[in-house]
Design a protein around this motif. Structure first.
Motif, PDB file in Angstrom:
ATOM      1  N   SER A  15     -32.706  25.767  19.195  1.00  0.00           N
ATOM      2  CA  SER A  15     -31.245  25.735  19.151  1.00  0.00           C
ATOM      3  C   SER A  15     -30.767  24.488  19.894  1.00  0.00           C
ATOM      4  O   SER A  15     -31.525  23.866  20.647  1.00  0.00           O
ATOM      5  CB  SER A  15     -30.671  26.983  19.816  1.00  0.00           C
ATOM      6  OG  SER A  15     -30.959  26.950  21.212  1.00  0.00           O
ATOM      7  N   LEU A  16     -29.510  24.122  19.711  1.00  0.00           N
ATOM      8  CA  LEU A  16     -28.983  22.950  20.431  1.00  0.00           C
ATOM      9  C   LEU A  16     -29.045  23.134  21.950  1.00  0.00           C
ATOM     10  O   LEU A  16     -29.429  22.189  22.659  1.00  0.00           O
ATOM     11  CB  LEU A  16     -27.571  22.608  19.962  1.00  0.00           C
ATOM     12  CG  LEU A  16     -27.446  22.167  18.498  1.00  0.00           C
ATOM     13  CD1 LEU A  16     -26.068  21.567  18.240  1.00  0.00           C
ATOM     14  CD2 LEU A  16     -28.544  21.229  18.061  1.00  0.00           C
ATOM     15  N   PRO A  17     -28.738  24.334  22.494  1.00  0.00           N
ATOM     16  CA  PRO A  17     -28.919  24.502  23.939  1.00  0.00           C
ATOM     17  C   PRO A  17     -30.372  24.319  24.378  1.00  0.00           C
ATOM     18  O   PRO A  17     -30.641  23.753  25.450  1.00  0.00           O
ATOM     19  CB  PRO A  17     -28.425  25.926  24.209  1.00  0.00           C
ATOM     20  CG  PRO A  17     -27.427  26.186  23.115  1.00  0.00           C
ATOM     21  CD  PRO A  17     -28.006  25.474  21.914  1.00  0.00           C
ATOM     22  N   GLU A  18     -31.326  24.764  23.556  1.00  0.00           N
ATOM     23  CA  GLU A  18     -32.744  24.573  23.893  1.00  0.00           C
ATOM     24  C   GLU A  18     -33.128  23.093  23.856  1.00  0.00           C
ATOM     25  O   GLU A  18     -33.874  22.612  24.710  1.00  0.00           O
ATOM     26  CB  GLU A  18     -33.629  25.371  22.932  1.00  0.00           C
ATOM     27  CG  GLU A  18     -33.545  26.873  23.150  1.00  0.00           C
ATOM     28  CD  GLU A  18     -34.213  27.677  22.052  1.00  0.00           C
ATOM     29  OE1 GLU A  18     -34.750  28.751  22.392  1.00  0.00           O
ATOM     30  OE2 GLU A  18     -34.212  27.251  20.867  1.00  0.00           O
ATOM     31  N   VAL A  19     -32.594  22.367  22.864  1.00  0.00           N
ATOM     32  CA  VAL A  19     -32.845  20.917  22.795  1.00  0.00           C
ATOM     33  C   VAL A  19     -32.252  20.235  24.021  1.00  0.00           C
ATOM     34  O   VAL A  19     -32.893  19.380  24.641  1.00  0.00           O
ATOM     35  CB  VAL A  19     -32.273  20.312  21.496  1.00  0.00           C
ATOM     36  CG1 VAL A  19     -32.344  18.792  21.521  1.00  0.00           C
ATOM     37  CG2 VAL A  19     -33.004  20.870  20.275  1.00  0.00           C
ATOM     38  N   VAL A  27     -25.251  19.821  25.787  1.00  0.00           N
ATOM     39  CA  VAL A  27     -25.184  20.143  24.368  1.00  0.00           C
ATOM     40  C   VAL A  27     -24.300  19.118  23.658  1.00  0.00           C
ATOM     41  O   VAL A  27     -24.607  18.698  22.530  1.00  0.00           O
ATOM     42  CB  VAL A  27     -24.674  21.585  24.136  1.00  0.00           C
ATOM     43  CG1 VAL A  27     -24.434  21.853  22.662  1.00  0.00           C
ATOM     44  CG2 VAL A  27     -25.673  22.597  24.698  1.00  0.00           C
ATOM     45  N   GLY A  28     -23.250  18.669  24.313  1.00  0.00           N
ATOM     46  CA  GLY A  28     -22.386  17.637  23.729  1.00  0.00           C
ATOM     47  C   GLY A  28     -23.158  16.356  23.452  1.00  0.00           C
ATOM     48  O   GLY A  28     -22.975  15.717  22.412  1.00  0.00           O
ATOM     49  N   ARG A  29     -24.037  15.985  24.364  1.00  0.00           N
ATOM     50  CA  ARG A  29     -24.853  14.781  24.164  1.00  0.00           C
ATOM     51  C   ARG A  29     -25.824  14.987  23.009  1.00  0.00           C
ATOM     52  O   ARG A  29     -26.058  14.067  22.213  1.00  0.00           O
ATOM     53  CB  ARG A  29     -25.602  14.439  25.459  1.00  0.00           C
ATOM     54  CG  ARG A  29     -26.537  13.268  25.327  1.00  0.00           C
ATOM     55  CD  ARG A  29     -25.789  11.933  25.153  1.00  0.00           C
ATOM     56  NE  ARG A  29     -26.756  10.880  24.945  1.00  0.00           N
ATOM     57  CZ  ARG A  29     -26.842  10.138  23.833  1.00  0.00           C
ATOM     58  NH1 ARG A  29     -25.970  10.292  22.862  1.00  0.00           N
ATOM     59  NH2 ARG A  29     -27.772   9.218  23.712  1.00  0.00           N
ATOM     60  N   VAL A  30     -26.371  16.188  22.880  1.00  0.00           N
ATOM     61  CA  VAL A  30     -27.266  16.483  21.757  1.00  0.00           C
ATOM     62  C   VAL A  30     -26.499  16.364  20.440  1.00  0.00           C
ATOM     63  O   VAL A  30     -27.001  15.798  19.466  1.00  0.00           O
ATOM     64  CB  VAL A  30     -27.924  17.874  21.904  1.00  0.00           C
ATOM     65  CG1 VAL A  30     -28.682  18.268  20.637  1.00  0.00           C
ATOM     66  CG2 VAL A  30     -28.857  17.890  23.114  1.00  0.00           C
ATOM     67  N   GLY A  46     -28.738  29.940  10.144  1.00  0.00           N
ATOM     68  CA  GLY A  46     -27.563  30.277  10.947  1.00  0.00           C
ATOM     69  C   GLY A  46     -27.095  29.107  11.777  1.00  0.00           C
ATOM     70  O   GLY A  46     -26.671  28.097  11.237  1.00  0.00           O
ATOM     71  N   PRO A  47     -27.186  29.215  13.106  1.00  0.00           N
ATOM     72  CA  PRO A  47     -26.733  28.103  13.957  1.00  0.00           C
ATOM     73  C   PRO A  47     -27.639  26.884  13.786  1.00  0.00           C
ATOM     74  O   PRO A  47     -28.782  26.993  13.330  1.00  0.00           O
ATOM     75  CB  PRO A  47     -26.846  28.656  15.381  1.00  0.00           C
ATOM     76  CG  PRO A  47     -27.543  29.956  15.288  1.00  0.00           C
ATOM     77  CD  PRO A  47     -27.653  30.353  13.851  1.00  0.00           C
ATOM     78  N   LEU A  48     -27.124  25.719  14.133  1.00  0.00           N
ATOM     79  CA  LEU A  48     -27.912  24.489  14.041  1.00  0.00           C
ATOM     80  C   LEU A  48     -29.213  24.611  14.821  1.00  0.00           C
ATOM     81  O   LEU A  48     -29.214  25.067  15.970  1.00  0.00           O
ATOM     82  CB  LEU A  48     -27.122  23.308  14.601  1.00  0.00           C
ATOM     83  CG  LEU A  48     -26.100  22.660  13.683  1.00  0.00           C
ATOM     84  CD1 LEU A  48     -25.280  21.622  14.448  1.00  0.00           C
ATOM     85  CD2 LEU A  48     -26.761  22.023  12.478  1.00  0.00           C
ATOM     86  N   THR A  49     -30.301  24.222  14.176  1.00  0.00           N
ATOM     87  CA  THR A  49     -31.609  24.205  14.830  1.00  0.00           C
ATOM     88  C   THR A  49     -32.328  22.905  14.486  1.00  0.00           C
ATOM     89  O   THR A  49     -32.077  22.289  13.454  1.00  0.00           O
ATOM     90  CB  THR A  49     -32.481  25.406  14.407  1.00  0.00           C
ATOM     91  OG1 THR A  49     -32.599  25.442  12.985  1.00  0.00           O
ATOM     92  CG2 THR A  49     -31.914  26.718  14.927  1.00  0.00           C
ATOM     93  N   VAL A  50     -33.238  22.526  15.383  1.00  0.00           N
ATOM     94  CA  VAL A  50     -33.997  21.285  15.265  1.00  0.00           C
ATOM     95  C   VAL A  50     -35.485  21.642  15.344  1.00  0.00           C
ATOM     96  O   VAL A  50     -35.885  22.415  16.216  1.00  0.00           O
ATOM     97  CB  VAL A  50     -33.627  20.314  16.414  1.00  0.00           C
ATOM     98  CG1 VAL A  50     -34.434  19.031  16.343  1.00  0.00           C
ATOM     99  CG2 VAL A  50     -32.127  20.022  16.423  1.00  0.00           C
ATOM    100  N   PRO A  51     -36.317  21.067  14.467  1.00  0.00           N
ATOM    101  CA  PRO A  51     -37.761  21.345  14.557  1.00  0.00           C
ATOM    102  C   PRO A  51     -38.348  20.841  15.875  1.00  0.00           C
ATOM    103  O   PRO A  51     -38.079  19.712  16.302  1.00  0.00           O
ATOM    104  CB  PRO A  51     -38.344  20.564  13.376  1.00  0.00           C
ATOM    105  CG  PRO A  51     -37.199  20.352  12.440  1.00  0.00           C
ATOM    106  CD  PRO A  51     -35.992  20.227  13.318  1.00  0.00           C
ATOM    107  N   SER A  52     -39.159  21.665  16.498  1.00  0.00           N
ATOM    108  CA  SER A  52     -39.731  21.296  17.797  1.00  0.00           C
ATOM    109  C   SER A  52     -40.690  20.113  17.692  1.00  0.00           C
ATOM    110  O   SER A  52     -40.882  19.392  18.678  1.00  0.00           O
ATOM    111  CB  SER A  52     -40.457  22.496  18.418  1.00  0.00           C
ATOM    112  OG  SER A  52     -41.545  22.893  17.604  1.00  0.00           O
ATOM    113  N   VAL A  53     -41.275  19.871  16.519  1.00  0.00           N
ATOM    114  CA  VAL A  53     -42.208  18.745  16.370  1.00  0.00           C
ATOM    115  C   VAL A  53     -41.511  17.391  16.404  1.00  0.00           C
ATOM    116  O   VAL A  53     -42.176  16.360  16.399  1.00  0.00           O
ATOM    117  CB  VAL A  53     -43.082  18.864  15.095  1.00  0.00           C
ATOM    118  CG1 VAL A  53     -43.975  20.080  15.169  1.00  0.00           C
ATOM    119  CG2 VAL A  53     -42.230  18.862  13.851  1.00  0.00           C
TER     120      VAL A  53
END
Length: 116
Positions: A15-19, A27-30, A46-53
């Motif tokens: 999730s963006l908070p995890e990134v 989160v704003g910077r992400v 659902g919510p924006l997600t980013v691949p961990s790789v």
């Protein structure tokens, strides 16, 4: 296997908070990083997600941004870019994201440019 399924099977989605936590940023910077194409995310689940790789040692994979620009320039959407990065690519013998992680950015970008 579709690109989405290949990506889902091979990576964790952050999730963006995890990134933000991973990168030590807000989160704003992400979100700014997404706008600047340093990263790409999807809303498929659902919510924006980013691949961990897309991350190595707590940083964004250095070759990702330029590759995302090439994919955008040839007309790919964010979801199409993610699909292409995770789909097996015969001309490089593996999914492009794996080749990027191995430092083969020139080869990956050459193949991406040919998609135009």
């Amino acid at each position: 296997m579709t690109g989405e399924n290949a990506a889902s099977a091979s990576t964790e989605w952050l999730s963006l908070p995890e990134v933000a936590e991973l990168l030590g940023e807000s989160v704003g910077r992400v979100r700014s990083m997404l706008d600047d194409r340093q990263l790409v995310a999807t809303r498929r689940q659902g919510p924006l997600t980013v691949p961990s790789v897309f991350f190595v040692d707590g940083e964004i994979l250095s070759s990702l941004r330029g590759t995302l620009f090439v994919l955008h320039d040839v007309g790919f959407t964010d979801d199409e870019s993610i699909d292409w990065l995770f789909a097996p690519e015969d001309s490089i013998g593996m999914p492009p994201i794996e080749a990027l992680r191995q430092g083969r950015k020139s080869e990956v970008r050459r193949v991406a440019r040919a998609l135009a």
